[in-house]
Write a protein that holds these residues in place. Sequence first.
Motif, PDB file in Angstrom:
ATOM      1  N   ALA A 247      13.903  12.952  -1.948  1.00 29.66           N
ATOM      2  CA  ALA A 247      14.568  13.858  -2.889  1.00 29.66           C
ATOM      3  C   ALA A 247      14.932  13.191  -4.207  1.00 29.66           C
ATOM      4  O   ALA A 247      15.119  13.879  -5.213  1.00 29.66           O
ATOM      5  CB  ALA A 247      15.830  14.437  -2.244  1.00 29.66           C
ATOM      6  N   GLY A 248      15.033  11.852  -4.224  1.00 30.61           N
ATOM      7  CA  GLY A 248      15.416  11.164  -5.443  1.00 30.61           C
ATOM      8  C   GLY A 248      16.923  11.195  -5.653  1.00 30.61           C
ATOM      9  O   GLY A 248      17.656  11.701  -4.812  1.00 30.61           O
ATOM     10  N   PRO A 249      17.368  10.668  -6.792  1.00 28.61           N
ATOM     11  CA  PRO A 249      16.596  10.161  -7.924  1.00 28.61           C
ATOM     12  C   PRO A 249      16.034   8.753  -7.730  1.00 28.61           C
ATOM     13  O   PRO A 249      15.266   8.282  -8.561  1.00 28.61           O
ATOM     14  CB  PRO A 249      17.616  10.173  -9.063  1.00 28.61           C
ATOM     15  N   ALA A 250      16.425   8.079  -6.669  1.00 24.99           N
ATOM     16  CA  ALA A 250      15.935   6.723  -6.453  1.00 24.99           C
ATOM     17  C   ALA A 250      14.440   6.727  -6.133  1.00 24.99           C
ATOM     18  O   ALA A 250      13.942   7.612  -5.435  1.00 24.99           O
ATOM     19  CB  ALA A 250      16.708   6.063  -5.314  1.00 24.99           C
ATOM     20  N   ARG A 251      13.757   5.728  -6.645  1.00 25.26           N
ATOM     21  CA  ARG A 251      12.350   5.524  -6.300  1.00 25.26           C
ATOM     22  C   ARG A 251      12.294   4.552  -5.124  1.00 25.26           C
ATOM     23  O   ARG A 251      12.923   3.493  -5.162  1.00 25.26           O
ATOM     24  CB  ARG A 251      11.589   4.949  -7.497  1.00 25.26           C
ATOM     25  N   VAL A 252      11.568   4.909  -4.080  1.00 21.26           N
ATOM     26  CA  VAL A 252      11.475   4.080  -2.887  1.00 21.26           C
ATOM     27  C   VAL A 252      10.051   3.549  -2.758  1.00 21.26           C
ATOM     28  O   VAL A 252       9.097   4.319  -2.680  1.00 21.26           O
ATOM     29  CB  VAL A 252      11.863   4.863  -1.619  1.00 21.26           C
ATOM     30  N   VAL A 253       9.930   2.227  -2.754  1.00 15.96           N
ATOM     31  CA  VAL A 253       8.644   1.556  -2.621  1.00 15.96           C
ATOM     32  C   VAL A 253       8.662   0.771  -1.310  1.00 15.96           C
ATOM     33  O   VAL A 253       9.574  -0.019  -1.069  1.00 15.96           O
ATOM     34  CB  VAL A 253       8.384   0.598  -3.803  1.00 15.96           C
ATOM     35  N   VAL A 254       7.675   0.991  -0.470  1.00 16.65           N
ATOM     36  CA  VAL A 254       7.564   0.250   0.785  1.00 16.65           C
ATOM     37  C   VAL A 254       6.721  -0.996   0.543  1.00 16.65           C
ATOM     38  O   VAL A 254       5.581  -0.898   0.081  1.00 16.65           O
ATOM     39  CB  VAL A 254       6.931   1.112   1.894  1.00 16.65           C
ATOM     40  N   GLY A 255       7.294  -2.165   0.817  1.00 20.99           N
ATOM     41  CA  GLY A 255       6.584  -3.419   0.660  1.00 20.99           C
ATOM     42  C   GLY A 255       6.071  -3.924   1.995  1.00 20.99           C
ATOM     43  O   GLY A 255       6.732  -3.764   3.030  1.00 20.99           O
ATOM     44  N   ILE A 256       4.893  -4.534   1.967  1.00 26.04           N
ATOM     45  CA  ILE A 256       4.274  -5.007   3.197  1.00 26.04           C
ATOM     46  C   ILE A 256       3.540  -6.311   2.904  1.00 26.04           C
ATOM     47  O   ILE A 256       2.909  -6.452   1.852  1.00 26.04           O
ATOM     48  CB  ILE A 256       3.324  -3.927   3.751  1.00 26.04           C
ATOM     49  N   GLY A 257       3.663  -7.293   3.793  1.00 24.64           N
ATOM     50  CA  GLY A 257       3.022  -8.581   3.584  1.00 24.64           C
ATOM     51  C   GLY A 257       1.519  -8.524   3.805  1.00 24.64           C
ATOM     52  O   GLY A 257       1.062  -7.892   4.763  1.00 24.64           O
ATOM     53  N   ASP A 258       0.765  -9.191   2.947  1.00 25.08           N
ATOM     54  CA  ASP A 258      -0.691  -9.177   3.121  1.00 25.08           C
ATOM     55  C   ASP A 258      -1.137 -10.064   4.290  1.00 25.08           C
ATOM     56  O   ASP A 258      -2.320 -10.090   4.626  1.00 25.08           O
ATOM     57  CB  ASP A 258      -1.409  -9.558   1.826  1.00 25.08           C
ATOM     58  N   GLU A 259      -0.181 -10.765   4.909  1.00 26.85           N
ATOM     59  CA  GLU A 259      -0.488 -11.555   6.092  1.00 26.85           C
ATOM     60  C   GLU A 259       0.290 -11.059   7.316  1.00 26.85           C
ATOM     61  O   GLU A 259       0.424 -11.778   8.299  1.00 26.85           O
ATOM     62  CB  GLU A 259      -0.165 -13.029   5.836  1.00 26.85           C
ATOM     63  N   SER A 260       0.779  -9.843   7.267  1.00 25.35           N
ATOM     64  CA  SER A 260       1.661  -9.308   8.319  1.00 25.35           C
ATOM     65  C   SER A 260       0.973  -8.379   9.308  1.00 25.35           C
ATOM     66  O   SER A 260       1.642  -7.713  10.091  1.00 25.35           O
ATOM     67  CB  SER A 260       2.837  -8.560   7.677  1.00 25.35           C
ATOM     68  N   HIS A 261      -0.347  -8.333   9.289  1.00 27.30           N
ATOM     69  CA  HIS A 261      -1.062  -7.309  10.054  1.00 27.30           C
ATOM     70  C   HIS A 261      -0.752  -7.344  11.549  1.00 27.30           C
ATOM     71  O   HIS A 261      -0.831  -6.314  12.217  1.00 27.30           O
ATOM     72  CB  HIS A 261      -2.569  -7.436   9.819  1.00 27.30           C
ATOM     73  N   GLY A 262      -0.402  -8.498  12.103  1.00 30.69           N
ATOM     74  CA  GLY A 262      -0.120  -8.569  13.528  1.00 30.69           C
ATOM     75  C   GLY A 262       1.325  -8.310  13.902  1.00 30.69           C
ATOM     76  O   GLY A 262       1.686  -8.370  15.084  1.00 30.69           O
ATOM     77  N   LEU A 263       2.161  -8.009  12.931  1.00 30.15           N
ATOM     78  CA  LEU A 263       3.594  -7.844  13.183  1.00 30.15           C
ATOM     79  C   LEU A 263       3.956  -6.380  13.414  1.00 30.15           C
ATOM     80  O   LEU A 263       3.344  -5.476  12.848  1.00 30.15           O
ATOM     81  CB  LEU A 263       4.397  -8.386  12.004  1.00 30.15           C
TER      82      LEU A 263
END
Length: 269
Positions: free
Chosen positions: A209-225
């Motif tokens: 709904a905002g107004p905050a912008r939410v960005v999901v961060g993910i590690g490029d080496e985290s595929h097995g987690l």
Amino acid sequence: MTTTHTLAIPGGRLRYEVRGSGPVLLVTGSPMAAADFAPLADAMASDYTVVTHDPRGISGSVLEDPTQDSTPELRADDLALLLDTLGAESADVFGSSGGAVTGLALVARHPQRVRTLVAHEPPSLELLPDAAEQRAATDDIIATYHRDGIWAAFAKFMANAGFDQGGEGAPAGPHAEPTEQMLADMSRFLAHELRGTTRYVPDIAALKAGPARVVVGIGDESHGLVTYRTSMALAELLGTAPTEFPGDHGGFIGKTGEFAEVLRKVLSG
């Protein structure tokens, strides 16, 4: 220059640090303390007033009742009080792991206080199709702590999280001899923080709904987690693409410079 302060919060005191100048960037973890984010904070301080802190009950943030459970909602309200103390109407927020869950609760409860939230690998286990199994695994980790102690529980926690295994199938242990404070923080995490953090269900409607912008961060080496799966699930629910950061779950420690560069680009986007 880094300055250290304390803030009265309901039932205790919050220790926090301030460095740099510019717009406020609040960096939060759970159970990770301010010291764990110091390299990242130093890297961002040329462009931001970076505020790090010890979460309630961890390290220098003490509680009147040490047995009080820590929840994302409580920690989010602590951050709102911290912004009040700083005189900041709003801030950018970087939260990692349990701190990302805190950030999600902050946006849901105090949406006007957040400009951009970067939620880096939140362990939002309730979003997974195998949530019931994950819930049972978490309960078993906590029961193991109470029955067999920190290291037995830590081994199960690391294995369930998907981290690399050490010799004979055991999860790799800490790289250095743990201090008394580290052991106290691990005990608090296992007994009073892990369940509340992993059981928290993000309010997707509020996040969208905002107004905050939410960005999901993910590690490029985290595929097995497991946090790779939770991050992907959250991004899908939000209808956004996750942003890749260098490294794995602790990429802000192992690849600080590259991590800070990506974070700076995300916050300015």
